[in-house]
Design an enzyme around this catalytic site. Structure first.
Site, PDB file in Angstrom:
ATOM      1  N   SER A  18       4.348  12.143  -5.051  1.00 27.24           N
ATOM      2  CA  SER A  18       3.102  11.971  -5.824  1.00 27.24           C
ATOM      3  C   SER A  18       1.896  12.515  -5.066  1.00 27.24           C
ATOM      4  O   SER A  18       1.111  13.304  -5.615  1.00 27.24           O
ATOM      5  CB  SER A  18       2.890  10.494  -6.168  1.00 27.24           C
ATOM      6  OG  SER A  18       2.673   9.753  -4.984  1.00 27.24           O
ATOM      7  N   LEU A  72       1.325  13.891  14.261  1.00 26.18           N
ATOM      8  CA  LEU A  72       0.375  12.964  14.883  1.00 26.18           C
ATOM      9  C   LEU A  72       0.770  11.538  14.559  1.00 26.18           C
ATOM     10  O   LEU A  72       1.066  11.218  13.407  1.00 26.18           O
ATOM     11  CB  LEU A  72      -1.038  13.233  14.319  1.00 26.18           C
ATOM     12  CG  LEU A  72      -2.154  12.326  14.827  1.00 26.18           C
ATOM     13  CD1 LEU A  72      -2.470  12.609  16.298  1.00 26.18           C
ATOM     14  CD2 LEU A  72      -3.416  12.496  13.985  1.00 26.18           C
ATOM     15  N   LYS A  75      -0.902   5.564  15.494  1.00 28.01           N
ATOM     16  CA  LYS A  75      -0.708   4.231  16.071  1.00 28.01           C
ATOM     17  C   LYS A  75      -0.677   4.261  17.605  1.00 28.01           C
ATOM     18  O   LYS A  75      -0.554   3.221  18.235  1.00 28.01           O
ATOM     19  CB  LYS A  75       0.590   3.620  15.535  1.00 28.01           C
ATOM     20  CG  LYS A  75       0.520   3.274  14.046  1.00 28.01           C
ATOM     21  CD  LYS A  75       1.888   2.857  13.559  1.00 28.01           C
ATOM     22  CE  LYS A  75       1.858   2.340  12.147  1.00 28.01           C
ATOM     23  NZ  LYS A  75       3.203   2.169  11.597  1.00 28.01           N
ATOM     24  N   ASN A  96      -0.504   8.225   0.149  1.00 28.21           N
ATOM     25  CA  ASN A  96       0.293   7.472  -0.838  1.00 28.21           C
ATOM     26  C   ASN A  96       1.363   6.634  -0.145  1.00 28.21           C
ATOM     27  O   ASN A  96       2.508   6.583  -0.562  1.00 28.21           O
ATOM     28  CB  ASN A  96       0.916   8.399  -1.895  1.00 28.21           C
ATOM     29  CG  ASN A  96       2.000   9.293  -1.349  1.00 28.21           C
ATOM     30  OD1 ASN A  96       1.787   9.985  -0.355  1.00 28.21           O
ATOM     31  ND2 ASN A  96       3.170   9.299  -1.973  1.00 28.21           N
ATOM     32  N   ARG A 104      -3.122  -0.750   8.475  1.00 30.79           N
ATOM     33  CA  ARG A 104      -2.344  -1.157   9.658  1.00 30.79           C
ATOM     34  C   ARG A 104      -2.393  -0.115  10.763  1.00 30.79           C
ATOM     35  O   ARG A 104      -2.126  -0.400  11.915  1.00 30.79           O
ATOM     36  CB  ARG A 104      -0.884  -1.449   9.265  1.00 30.79           C
ATOM     37  CG  ARG A 104      -0.720  -2.722   8.442  1.00 30.79           C
ATOM     38  CD  ARG A 104       0.738  -3.142   8.324  1.00 30.79           C
ATOM     39  NE  ARG A 104       1.526  -2.250   7.482  1.00 30.79           N
ATOM     40  CZ  ARG A 104       1.585  -2.324   6.144  1.00 30.79           C
ATOM     41  NH1 ARG A 104       0.912  -3.262   5.513  1.00 30.79           N
ATOM     42  NH2 ARG A 104       2.308  -1.465   5.456  1.00 30.79           N
ATOM     43  N   GLU A 139       9.318   7.194  -8.700  1.00 33.36           N
ATOM     44  CA  GLU A 139       9.182   7.822 -10.016  1.00 33.36           C
ATOM     45  C   GLU A 139       9.688   6.970 -11.187  1.00 33.36           C
ATOM     46  O   GLU A 139       8.947   6.650 -12.121  1.00 33.36           O
ATOM     47  CB  GLU A 139       9.946   9.161  -9.983  1.00 33.36           C
ATOM     48  CG  GLU A 139      10.088   9.866 -11.319  1.00 33.36           C
ATOM     49  CD  GLU A 139       8.762  10.359 -11.868  1.00 33.36           C
ATOM     50  OE1 GLU A 139       8.000  10.947 -11.101  1.00 33.36           O
ATOM     51  OE2 GLU A 139       8.496  10.146 -13.058  1.00 33.36           O
ATOM     52  N   GLY A 246       4.164  13.266 -33.882  1.00 30.58           N
ATOM     53  CA  GLY A 246       2.874  13.754 -34.365  1.00 30.58           C
ATOM     54  C   GLY A 246       2.823  13.656 -35.876  1.00 30.58           C
ATOM     55  O   GLY A 246       3.664  12.995 -36.512  1.00 30.58           O
ATOM     56  N   GLY A 247       1.883  14.332 -36.468  1.00 34.13           N
ATOM     57  CA  GLY A 247       1.712  14.261 -37.916  1.00 34.13           C
ATOM     58  C   GLY A 247       2.727  15.094 -38.687  1.00 34.13           C
ATOM     59  O   GLY A 247       2.877  14.955 -39.904  1.00 34.13           O
TER      60      GLY A 247
HETATM   61  C1  LIG Z   1       6.967   5.886  -1.637  1.00 36.62           C
HETATM   62  C2  LIG Z   1       7.188   4.588  -0.923  1.00 36.62           C
HETATM   63  C3  LIG Z   1       8.018   3.639  -1.791  1.00 36.62           C
HETATM   64  C4  LIG Z   1       7.962   4.888   0.375  1.00 36.62           C
HETATM   65  O1  LIG Z   1       8.124   3.714   1.121  1.00 36.62           O
HETATM   66  P1  LIG Z   1       8.567   3.792   2.669  1.00 36.62           P
HETATM   67  O2  LIG Z   1       9.451   4.963   2.904  1.00 36.62           O
HETATM   68  O3  LIG Z   1       9.124   2.464   3.026  1.00 36.62           O
HETATM   69  O4  LIG Z   1       7.224   4.140   3.452  1.00 36.62           O
HETATM   70  P2  LIG Z   1       5.883   3.265   3.552  1.00 36.62           P
HETATM   71  O5  LIG Z   1       4.842   3.911   2.745  1.00 36.62           O
HETATM   72  O6  LIG Z   1       6.156   1.818   3.318  1.00 36.62           O
HETATM   73  O7  LIG Z   1       5.463   3.275   5.084  1.00 36.62           O
HETATM   74  C5  LIG Z   1       5.426   4.257   5.891  1.00 36.62           C
HETATM   75  C6  LIG Z   1       5.403   3.675   7.310  1.00 36.62           C
HETATM   76  O8  LIG Z   1       5.416   4.827   8.137  1.00 36.62           O
HETATM   77  C7  LIG Z   1       4.302   4.786   8.967  1.00 36.62           C
HETATM   78  N1  LIG Z   1       3.801   6.147   9.178  1.00 36.62           N
HETATM   79  C8  LIG Z   1       3.509   7.059   8.240  1.00 36.62           C
HETATM   80  N2  LIG Z   1       3.051   8.177   8.816  1.00 36.62           N
HETATM   81  C9  LIG Z   1       3.082   7.959  10.138  1.00 36.62           C
HETATM   82  C10 LIG Z   1       2.725   8.743  11.257  1.00 36.62           C
HETATM   83  N3  LIG Z   1       2.254   9.977  11.121  1.00 36.62           N
HETATM   84  N4  LIG Z   1       2.866   8.196  12.474  1.00 36.62           N
HETATM   85  C11 LIG Z   1       3.342   6.936  12.625  1.00 36.62           C
HETATM   86  N5  LIG Z   1       3.679   6.138  11.600  1.00 36.62           N
HETATM   87  C12 LIG Z   1       3.550   6.663  10.381  1.00 36.62           C
HETATM   88  C13 LIG Z   1       3.269   3.953   8.253  1.00 36.62           C
HETATM   89  O9  LIG Z   1       2.291   3.477   9.142  1.00 36.62           O
HETATM   90  C14 LIG Z   1       4.138   2.879   7.639  1.00 36.62           C
HETATM   91  O10 LIG Z   1       4.438   1.905   8.619  1.00 36.62           O
HETATM   92  P3  LIG Z   1       4.124   0.326   8.433  1.00 36.62           P
HETATM   93  O11 LIG Z   1       4.694  -0.098   7.128  1.00 36.62           O
HETATM   94  O12 LIG Z   1       4.812  -0.312   9.615  1.00 36.62           O
HETATM   95  O13 LIG Z   1       2.661   0.109   8.466  1.00 36.62           O
HETATM   96  C15 LIG Z   1       5.843   3.921  -0.567  1.00 36.62           C
HETATM   97  O14 LIG Z   1       5.166   4.750   0.342  1.00 36.62           O
HETATM   98  C16 LIG Z   1       4.958   3.671  -1.776  1.00 36.62           C
HETATM   99  O15 LIG Z   1       5.172   2.744  -2.563  1.00 36.62           O
HETATM  100  N6  LIG Z   1       3.913   4.480  -1.919  1.00 36.62           N
HETATM  101  C17 LIG Z   1       2.912   4.311  -2.976  1.00 36.62           C
HETATM  102  C18 LIG Z   1       3.430   4.758  -4.305  1.00 36.62           C
HETATM  103  C19 LIG Z   1       3.933   6.171  -4.289  1.00 36.62           C
HETATM  104  O16 LIG Z   1       3.238   7.094  -3.974  1.00 36.62           O
HETATM  105  N7  LIG Z   1       5.177   6.301  -4.729  1.00 36.62           N
HETATM  106  C20 LIG Z   1       5.738   7.591  -5.064  1.00 36.62           C
HETATM  107  C21 LIG Z   1       6.237   8.319  -3.951  1.00 36.62           C
HETATM  108  S1  LIG Z   1       6.798   9.861  -4.547  1.00 36.62           S
END
Ligand SMILES: CC(C)(COP(=O)(O)OP(=O)(O)OC[C@H]1O[C@@H](n2cnc3c(N)ncnc32)[C@H](O)[C@@H]1OP(=O)(O)O)[C@@H](O)C(=O)NCCC(=O)NCCS
Length: 415
Positions: A18, A72, A75, A96, A104, A139, A246-247
């Site tokens: 997204s 990068l 943290k 996202n 955090r 999605e 549609g119509g």
């Molecule tokens: C898509 C999604 C479900 C993926 O979940 P996920 O793989 O568990 O990843 P998260 O977003 O929870 O978290 C990423 C983690 O990586 C860490 N991270 C990301 N980039 C980083 C970086 N460059 N350096 C260090 N840590 C990083 C984050 O700090 C986070 O850690 P934390 O939870 O301990 O604070 C989730 O990000 C989400 O719901 N996003 C919002 C909705 C969305 O966009 N969904 C569609 C995706 S296509």
């Protein structure tokens, strides 16, 4: 000729689909998109659904064109400082992650504003504020919770998700609109602002005609739905198969070769204005003087028969031949085009909608270029970056680090 967003710098904290679709559009418009990725790992899609071992997947390469990649970890101590400097030097930050992830990392909105009051901070989340605000969303979850699945599929069968990525890419496009509005607003206010787009909201926005129908239901049956007049309506908008919504009634009918080709079908619309031409071409000139057939109202109760008669004719021709016959008669219709056909479609190559790109590790691949065409700011599609390809370049020219500082950050695992 300059690009529309030249001079705008984006701090791209997006991953998966997204967010990356949003920043890819901004990059096509000429923004300098700096994608921040976790050192050694990167965007998870780099490794997902790989077709070639150890090479960035098509999933990644098709969502991250025209961007620079910097590894990068904000943290770490050094990473935190570098990230703060990037916030100061960028116009827009897009993310996202799951709710709270950027906070955090030590960068709540208040801190971002303090570092850079002009910063526009744009986020995609699964849901807006409310009971589900903290949920992770992909999605199909968005398609189901935004009203798309309950209104898609065959009548009386299970809810259906669509192949179009309306939850991810659909939300990314909504976010682009919000960012551009905020950039324009900043010209007047001098300040940045938060832009938030929930996937549930974006899907519901794309399904707004179905919420229209939900309200119409209170006043009687939905006459354009196949359930009318012989079937039943409940108290919620039903699935309507391939009805046009549609119509003007529409349906998918078979074409010559359908027995062996799964895409040998065409969508036909019985538009009122062009119905006489359609009736004549399928050999039903008789309908035109017959009150049982010659008005839309007369046809509605027997649309299945109308489309069955149309299909008798379409089954004698191939789908492109039908296009050639019906387009000059202004009869709206659309062949079901497979991805194979779209990949080879010459006119899409000519307009830059389907583009071939060269990648140093995977070689040539196809991608979808910018579907939004600007006359004075044409997009060119450049391959996606390798993980960390631009780390040193960005740290030197934008963050202002020297070789020693970069080496120290590397030793800390910050980059
Ligand atoms: C898509 C999604 C479900 C993926 O979940 P996920 O793989 O568990 O990843 P998260 O977003 O929870 O978290 C990423 C983690 O990586 C860490 N991270 C990301 N980039 C980083 C970086 N460059 N350096 C260090 N840590 C990083 C984050 O700090 C986070 O850690 P934390 O939870 O301990 O604070 C989730 O990000 C989400 O719901 N996003 C919002 C909705 C969305 O966009 N969904 C569609 C995706 S296509």
């Amino acid at each position: 000729m300059g690009k529309a967003l030249e001079g705008i710098r984006i701090l791209d904290m997006t991953h998966v689909q997204s967010g990356p679709t949003c920043t890819q559009i901004l990059a096509w418009f000429g923004a300098d998109v700096i994608k921040i990725e976790r050192p050694g790992v990167g965007d998870p899609t780099r490794g997902q659904l790989r077709d070639i071992p150890d090479v960035d997947s098509l999933y990644f390469t098709m969502l991250n064109a025209n961007k620079r990649s910097v590894t990068l970890n904000p943290k770490t101590e050094a990473g935190n400082k570098i990230f703060a400097k990037l916030i100061a030097e960028c116009d827009v930050m897009v993310e996202n992650f799951a709710p709270g992830a950027i906070d955090r990392m030590g960068f709540p909105w208040e801190k971002i504003q303090e570092i850079n009051p002009r910063m526009i901070y744009a986020s995609v989340k699964g849901f807006g504020p409310g009971p589900y605000a903290n949920c992770k969303v992909y999605e199909n979850v968005a398609q189901c919770t935004g009203g798309a699945a309950s209104t898609t599929g065959e009548i009386d069968r299970v809810p259906m998700v669509t192949g179009a990525q309306i939850g991810d890419t659909g939300t990314g496009i909504h976010l682009v609109a919000g960012i551009l509005a905020a950039l324009l607003h900043r010209e007047k206010s001098g300040r940045g602002q938060r832009v938030e787009c929930a996937m549930q909201d974006a899907v519901l926005n794309l399904c707004r005609v179905k919420l229209r129908d939900q309200q119409r239901l209170a006043h009687g049956p939905l006459t354009e739905y196949p359930q009318y007049p012989n079937g039943e309506f409940g108290d919620a908008v039903p699935r309507a198969g391939n009805a046009s919504g549609g119509g003007h009634p529409g349906w998918i009918v078979k074409c010559k070769g359908w027995e062996t080709d799964p895409d040998s079908y065409i969508y036909m619309i019985t538009q009122v204005a062009s119905f006489p031409a359609l009736a004549k071409v399928i050999g039903h000139e008789d309908w035109l003087d017959d009150p049982d057939w010659n008005t839309p109202e007369a046809r509605v109760p027997k649309l299945d028969l109308v489309f069955a008669e149309i299909e008798k004719w379409t089954m004698t021709k191939d789908k492109m031949e039908i296009m050639d016959i019906l387009n000059p008669l202004s009869v709206p219709c659309g062949p079901i085009l497979s991805m194979k056909e779209l990949a080879n479609e010459e006119s899409l190559r000519q307009t830059g909608t389907v583009v071939e790109v060269d990648h140093p590790e995977r070689g040539k691949y196809l991608t979808v270029g910018n579907p939004i065409k600007l006359s004075d700011s044409p997009s060119d599609v450049q391959r996606s970056p390798l993980l960390g390809e631009h780390t040193e370049e960005v740290l030197k020219t934008i963050v202002g680090l020297d070789d020693k500082e970069i080496a120290a950050a590397r030793q800390q695992g910050a980059i």
